[in-house]
Design an enzyme around this catalytic site. Sequence first.
Site, short mmCIF file in Angstrom:
data_model
loop_
_atom_site.label_atom_id
_atom_site.label_comp_id
_atom_site.label_asym_id
_atom_site.label_seq_id
_atom_site.Cartn_x
_atom_site.Cartn_y
_atom_site.Cartn_z
N ARG A 1 0.88 -1.17 0.00
CA ARG A 1 0.00 0.00 0.00
C ARG A 1 0.91 1.22 0.00
O ARG A 1 1.59 1.48 0.99
CB ARG A 1 -0.86 -0.04 1.27
N TYR B 1 2.79 4.84 12.38
CA TYR B 1 2.94 3.39 12.56
C TYR B 1 3.84 2.71 11.52
O TYR B 1 4.03 1.51 11.57
CB TYR B 1 1.56 2.71 12.58
N HIS C 1 -3.70 4.59 4.66
CA HIS C 1 -4.90 3.76 4.45
C HIS C 1 -5.94 4.50 3.62
O HIS C 1 -6.53 3.95 2.70
CB HIS C 1 -5.50 3.36 5.80
C1 LIG Z 1 -16.49 -4.97 9.66
C2 LIG Z 1 -15.58 -3.81 9.51
N1 LIG Z 1 -14.79 -3.44 10.53
C3 LIG Z 1 -13.97 -2.38 10.44
C4 LIG Z 1 -13.92 -1.66 9.29
C5 LIG Z 1 -13.00 -0.42 9.20
N2 LIG Z 1 -11.91 -0.68 8.24
C6 LIG Z 1 -12.00 -0.30 6.97
S1 LIG Z 1 -10.71 -0.85 6.07
C7 LIG Z 1 -10.00 -1.58 7.41
C8 LIG Z 1 -8.69 -2.31 7.26
C9 LIG Z 1 -8.74 -3.33 6.18
O1 LIG Z 1 -7.51 -3.97 6.07
P1 LIG Z 1 -7.26 -5.05 4.95
O2 LIG Z 1 -8.34 -6.04 4.95
O3 LIG Z 1 -5.90 -5.58 5.13
O4 LIG Z 1 -7.40 -4.24 3.59
P2 LIG Z 1 -6.49 -3.03 3.08
O5 LIG Z 1 -7.20 -1.78 3.46
O6 LIG Z 1 -5.16 -3.16 3.71
O7 LIG Z 1 -6.43 -3.20 1.61
C10 LIG Z 1 -10.77 -1.38 8.54
C11 LIG Z 1 -10.42 -1.87 9.88
C12 LIG Z 1 -14.76 -2.06 8.24
N3 LIG Z 1 -14.79 -1.41 7.08
N4 LIG Z 1 -15.56 -3.12 8.37
#
Ligand SMILES: Cc1ncc(C[n+]2csc(CCOP(=O)(O)OP(=O)(O)O)c2C)c(N)n1
Lengths: 327, 327, 330, 330
Positions: C248, C261, C252
Amino acid sequence: MPIMSYIEAVTAALREEMERDEKVFLLGEDVGKKGGVFKATQGLYEQFGEERVIDAPLAESAIAGVGIGAAMYGMRPVCEIQFADFIMPAVNQIISEAAKIRYRSNNDWNCPITIRAPFGGGVHGALYHSQSVEAVFANQPGLKIVIPSTPYDVKGLLKAAIRDDDPVLFFEHKRAYRLIKGEVPADDYVLPIGKADVKLEGDDITVITYGLCVHFALQAAERLEKDGISVHLLDLRTVYPLDQEAIIEAASKTGKVLLVTEDNKEGSVMSEVSAIIAEHCLFDLDAPIKRLAGPDVPAMPFAPTMEKFFMMNAEKIEKAMRELAEF
Amino acid sequence: MPIMSYIEAVTAALREEMERDEKVFLLGEDVGKKGGVFKATQGLYEQFGEERVIDAPLAESAIAGVGIGAAMYGMRPVCEIQFADFIMPAVNQIISEAAKIRYRSNNDWNCPITIRAPFGGGVHGALYHSQSVEAVFANQPGLKIVIPSTPYDVKGLLKAAIRDDDPVLFFEHKRAYRLIKGEVPADDYVLPIGKADVKLEGDDITVITYGLCVHFALQAAERLEKDGISVHLLDLRTVYPLDQEAIIEAASKTGKVLLVTEDNKEGSVMSEVSAIIAEHCLFDLDAPIKRLAGPDVPAMPFAPTMEKFFMMNAEKIEKAMRELAEF
Amino acid sequence: MPKNRHQSLGLTDQDVLNMYETMLLARKVDERMWLLNRAGKIPFVISCQGHEGAQVGAAFALDKTKDYILPYYRDVGVVLHFGMTVKELMLSAFAKAEDPNSGGRQMPGHFGQKKNRIVTGSSPVTTQVPHAAGIALAGKIDKKDFVTFVSFGEGSSNQGDFHEGANFAGVHKLPVILMCENNQYAISVPIQKQLACEKVSDRAAGYGMHGVTVDGNDPLEVYKVVKEARERAVRGEGPTLVETLVHRLTPHSSDDDDRSYRTKEEIEEAKKKDPIYTFASYLKEIGLLTEELEQNMQTKIASIIDEATDYAENAPYAAPEHALKHVYGN
Amino acid sequence: MPKNRHQSLGLTDQDVLNMYETMLLARKVDERMWLLNRAGKIPFVISCQGHEGAQVGAAFALDKTKDYILPYYRDVGVVLHFGMTVKELMLSAFAKAEDPNSGGRQMPGHFGQKKNRIVTGSSPVTTQVPHAAGIALAGKIDKKDFVTFVSFGEGSSNQGDFHEGANFAGVHKLPVILMCENNQYAISVPIQKQLACEKVSDRAAGYGMHGVTVDGNDPLEVYKVVKEARERAVRGEGPTLVETLVHRLTPHSSDDDDRSYRTKEEIEEAKKKDPIYTFASYLKEIGLLTEELEQNMQTKIASIIDEATDYAENAPYAAPEHALKHVYGN
Ligand SMILES: Cc1ncc(C[n+]2csc(CCOP(=O)(O)OP(=O)(O)O)c2C)c(N)n1
Ligand SMILES: Cc1ncc(C[n+]2csc(CCOP(=O)(O)OP(=O)(O)O)c2C)c(N)n1
Ligand SMILES: [Mg+2]
Ligand SMILES: [Mg+2]
């Protein structure tokens, strides 16, 4: 007209809809070979095969979620949650997904899923096989929640739910399954979702309820009639969104309203019914809006003493009716 | 007394409780190194270490479930759900487990967990970062649901929640985080869970609300005051189980009641407030019990036009207040 | 002379140039959105930057005339290939009425467009995995031969819905391709605090499905395994879990500041493997991508994005009362 | 002379006799409950029959003075070893006020007894897996050296909570033993319709934990792997997923009729491997279990059960209004 039990009407509706429309299929735990733990799907596996009567893995969020996917594609899945108490793992799929698909896509997608589940107590089911769960969902626009009281309504409303273009939660009172029998036309008919049904026309007091409690209320009304008290009885049939017009009409009719549910009192769908009345026909009322409900404890215990204490019955309703009539 | 923002009061309460009691620990997504997506836990990872400020895997049912396990053991977990909208996957753990542990074990076990989550709209959060979710849980005996409106209440009520021997859902309005500031004593104090708070004493109309809407109502009341209309304002603070006594008292006081929530109208906690009033003080009322709420659509859209249409504000409350006063 | 790696995969020279152009387009759209966000013109961005190789490699391996895709919020590269236009993405970023995803109701990144079989998505992560199984099941009942493609982050693979959906697909041998874009972070939480297994694809065995991990910076690698997965699916051999290792390259989202972090060095290191540059290098090395061609692409893309931005910025919002529409049908 | 298999496991002769007696006690209690159910005296039974070897083997490998157990509804053998008495089980079956599990509030099989660290359980399956991780986490924070033991059926391992709980335990290397009692059915649904993997223990890799599958009819095998799992846990090496292969010798519960979905032959076949008989054979072959000893056990057990049944049958129900108690503390 044939006489059927409440559960036979469920099976009949499912069978007829599956015969009518190839897009209808069933998905749930033990719905296939076993025909369901209550036998609601008995014979359908034999008739339609394992591709349309699917024994799902033990995972409610997948049962709902797979159904939602299939519904978005254009199928008409009917998912069974074995006991309404076990719908909780599927809440995210139902509330975040099914309820919001049409709205969030600005009407591009929709989700014509039906989710059936036996609910309610009085069957020695204890805490986790007795709950009324409708209030958890009865504030989620996009959902419809149907709770039929008679075999006739079961068939007409379940067919309507399956044909509905939006998600419908269809809760069947498990104590009614074999206890309640009634006439059910052999031919095809649907009843409108969203419409309450006047069960008794009366002048002295209005009782509004749904599901199994309709029968308890009918019994109680019969006893009151002998004493010259006439009861106006409204069966909500759809508990979300509510039929405001019918509620207002029923309440205004007598000015004395008793709301009955087997669910815990605080935060039940009856709170909304009360709020509708208090908002729209306050000055027609001659008595406080009375609610008769289960106690505010987590759920119905197993021991017969405590179960009976919790569970609604005709006597409790009769008592509340008399008090209201005398008000 | 120091002036703090709403979110600073959250952090202060967490820090003080963690300093006071080793059994208190935090669990949630991004609560550690990052200090939370809203910074509610900022500095706590540095102060208490990664063993007591735990960055959980992305799995809400585990966040709740692991917290519940730890609470049954005797710890005082404070779990953060990143947005209240994402509490849905944890509903089974909260409703089937946390809420029922004491009851089902006949008082042998208990579950002193606190689950915090930012909720509410007005921050361009769109459908899934704006919801009010309290109504999903506001019919589950065994749970307590706290929604504070001021930094002072945040600190006193969050401490009370952490010390409570039963599960508490603690919903923080995310729009209030930085918008709302107020005096917060530096010393240790707790406020009673289950007690509403009279924000304004008044004679003409009664307004009952909670959370951010309390501030909108205060603004509206100020404007009405200039026109000689005096508002009695009750802040529920705990929305489940409700403080019936305070509600009845507030409603009876003026006989004209406006209930305000940012949630969808049908089935919100305000329905229960209305039902309590209609059941207990109907004859003290001079006007229908009026509810002002979000529209019955799934959730608040992203586009500013539609978001504003949905979101509560002082103007909408003022208008409803005036109508009621003139009734 | 460097080796031609795409021919043996059945990809023509034009194919790989198209892949590159799609990757570049995704990147440039994303970059523009950050600019718009920092200028206060759009409230939110969530990025594809660093994931484009995996996304475009996968998308090209699918049949965009019949497959169903259930992308997650980073998948700009996937939806572009499936027919969503830059203009439509911009309409979504500006939350305008014409946005085909949601009419301005959802945040950007919540894709959905029925005519292109892009299945509407929500914010709670991984709810789309059971949906992908459900659509595949429906296709099976309906005797169609499409596959469904569903993607998600590695952090999200810890959700119950991933497990339940994958298991259902495995038990019913459904034609589902599950693709994890593993960028080693879930917002701020590093992978070691998310998963204890070495590879996300280690989870495949628990669902009786094939699992594979590939370098997501290399669209050709990803193309290859997704193509194989699709063939397996069509042959009735069931689902595949494809893990793509990516980085990434941004925080985020526009609401995040990743300096708290992770280190600058870490990001610099990742940027060396940026799929846009590495794939461009490959295409240049084998003589396909000339200076001129690249310049033309850049110009064309810039003008597409400019035009889309202008259009979207000036397009109307939905009327306030539109918020009341489409709760239920009819 | 047949081989002594228990000595090398560190089990004394008395230990294995105690194991056998616990298994037999569990079986006999269960059999009595069916009789009581069929006589209309208790409303519901859910059985341990066929699972006793796995349950008792596992329970004996734990430290019953400090470990926490989160059993599932079939685990009569586990809770007996952890100190729940037959009388208490009968009080629960009769739903009487004195039932320590729930005071007659829950169905039988919903175990819970704080003084013995038997953690209260509910009906929705697998919610206890995250609880087990949570208690283990608490123990770690609290610097205690107990482990938590949590069990469930193979069908239930498809629930999201299994995945989320196992993952949490794996990431935090918590001292948790997850034991699946795989009896090949979830009510009527056979394992092929529940899981696509060959072994439930194949799922362990996805959580970075050790996984093992053993013959659950052999309490010594189970003892061995659970003991090893416990040692790993105490050494800080994290959780283990133990799969025990067993047979459900009864219908799912007293509400089920299994003739509609499985054959008599299948059950007959399973009965040949009944752990009660096979373990008794072992003990007889090595000369430990004499006719006389077995007779004494049977007599003792019968009288314990008779007494417990009488007591429970005659014990009072909770008063109706007791339903209002213990919603909240204080
Ligand atoms: C059920 C739920 N919990 C929390 C969130 C908040 N949230 C959005 S993206 C994210 C992290 C996702 O990480 P990952 O699956 O590794 O995908 P990336 O963003 O790294 O591509 C979080 C905690 C959410 N969208 N849905
Ligand atoms: C969440 C949930 N869904 C459904 C049920 C109903 N139910 C009780 S036991 C059972 C089957 C469990 O099968 P398995 O996990 O294999 O355990 P076994 O009974 O075979 O030991 C089902 C479906 C339940 N208790 N909880
Ligand atoms: Mg990630
Ligand atoms: Mg099983």
